[in-house]
Design an enzyme around this catalytic site. Structure first.
Site, PDB file in Angstrom:
ATOM      1  N   PHE A 128       0.707  -1.041  -0.145  1.00 41.09           N
ATOM      2  CA  PHE A 128       0.150  -0.048   0.000  1.00 41.09           C
ATOM      3  C   PHE A 128       0.967   1.113   0.034  1.00 41.09           C
ATOM      4  CE2 PHE A 128      -3.123  -3.084   1.537  1.00 41.09           C
ATOM      5  CZ  PHE A 128      -4.177  -2.520   1.126  1.00 41.09           C
ATOM      6  N   ASP A 129       0.633   2.227  -1.039  1.00 43.02           N
ATOM      7  CA  ASP A 129       1.294   3.596  -0.909  1.00 43.02           C
ATOM      8  C   ASP A 129       0.450   4.181   0.266  1.00 43.02           C
ATOM      9  OD1 ASP A 129       2.053   5.907  -2.095  1.00 43.02           O
ATOM     10  OD2 ASP A 129       0.216   6.625  -2.555  1.00 43.02           O
TER      11      ASP A 129
END
Length: 228
Positions: free
Chosen positions: A8-9
């Protein structure tokens, strides 16, 4: 091998950092004697590496000036800016669903790891991640493709088992560079057009759509391996 790991960014994917990032950029520019743009004119700076953003804002490639701008930015961000942030709705619930389905989860952000870790802890998200990965303060691994490659090697992951979730083209480009699946999100700071232009495999308009899309990526990868 089914997709079993989700990267996940952070900015624009898990949290909305608009206030903190834009105010810190404005502060740095003001301290350098420049008239800073309004906050809404700085939204494009959310996501890319900080040095790249300042290079465009200051119209320079002078490393000395860019490092000074980054230092000023961090002097405010490390004490005030990282808390000028908010979780997107449904993020904790989304992560819990993905974890309950048996996936590993990692944060993969261009933001320095020291700050990313503090933000994840600030929002009590640490129990929902197997690790937090970011760049070094010297800029090493600030390019998303380099960071993803580092995570895959460090965690001994199979490329075919990983999906990257992020809101900007840099996330999709980084995923493509490493031959992993990608899910773009439109609720952050990248548009659907940006994500489609860089060929995100799937696109989510809301956080609660991500678990289903992760499952779809897993099925696609599985079928690809079977030659279907």
């Amino acid at each position: 091998m089914l997709c079993r790991t989700v990267l996940f960014d952070l900015d624009g994917t898990l949290t909305d950092p608009k206030t903190g990032i834009t105010r810190c950029i404005q502060y740095a520019l003001s301290e350098l004697g420049y008239q800073p743009p309004d906050a809404n004119e700085l939204l494009w700076c959310i996501g890319p590496p900080l040095k790249s953003s300042f290079s465009q804002l200051l119209q320079t490639s002078d490393d000395t000036l860019l490092e000074e701008a980054i230092s000023l930015y961090r002097s405010r961000f490390s004490t005030i800016g990282l808390c000028e942030n908010s979780l997107y709705p449904q993020i904790p619930e989304t992560l819990k669903i993905i974890r309950a389905a048996g996936y590993q989860t990692f944060v993969a952000t261009s933001k320095p790891q020291i700050y990313a870790t503090r933000i994840i802890e600030y929002f009590d998200l640490a129990p929902l991640f197997d690790g937090v990965y970011g760049s070094e303060l010297d800029g090493n691994r600030s390019v998303k493709g380099d960071l993803i490659s580092y995570i895959i090697e460090r965690e001994s992951l199979l490329h075919s088992s990983v999906v990257m979730v992020g809101d900007r083209s840099h996330d999709i480009i980084g995923a493509k560079k490493n031959n992993i699946a990608s899910i773009g999100v439109t609720y952050g700071y990248g548009s659907r057009e940006e994500l489609e232009a860089h060929k995100a495999d799937l696109i989510a308009d809301y956080p609660d759509e991500i678990p289903t899309l992760v499952s779809c990526c897993a099925a696609r990868l599985y079928n690809r391996e079977l030659g279907n």
